[in-house]
Design a protein around this motif. Structure first.
Motif: not given
Length: 83
Positions: A55-56, A46-51, A9-16
């Motif tokens: 997940i990895a 950046c959001w996709l890279f973080w995700l 949630i935090v990173f989705t809100v940040l990059w969103g």
């Protein structure tokens, strides 16, 4: 290790915010459209890279490689000598 909803949630809100909110407040000018596209692509990439990195880490493919002697020493020190 499992996934936690809080970092997601935090990173989705940040990059969103970077990709969705900042393009709206870009000042008018000749390059406004380009700056908006750059911000949207930056947020999405950046959001996709973080995700992918997040997940990895849930199921790592490589574990630590410890030599046999080190395993025996650790087992003896921890009170579980290997026979």
């Amino acid at each position: 290790m499992g996934a936690s909803i809080i970092p997601f949630i935090v990173f989705t809100v940040l990059w969103g915010g970077i990709g969705g909110v900042l393009p709206i407040i870009v000042p008018k000018g000749p390059n406004r459209g380009i700056i908006q596209v750059i911000l949207m692509l930056t947020g999405a990439c950046c959001w996709l890279f973080w995700l992918c990195c997040y997940i990895a880490q849930m199921n790592p493919l490589i574990g630590p490689k410890i030599e046999r002697d080190a395993i025996l020493i650790m087992a003896r020190q921890w009170g579980n000598p290997i026979q």
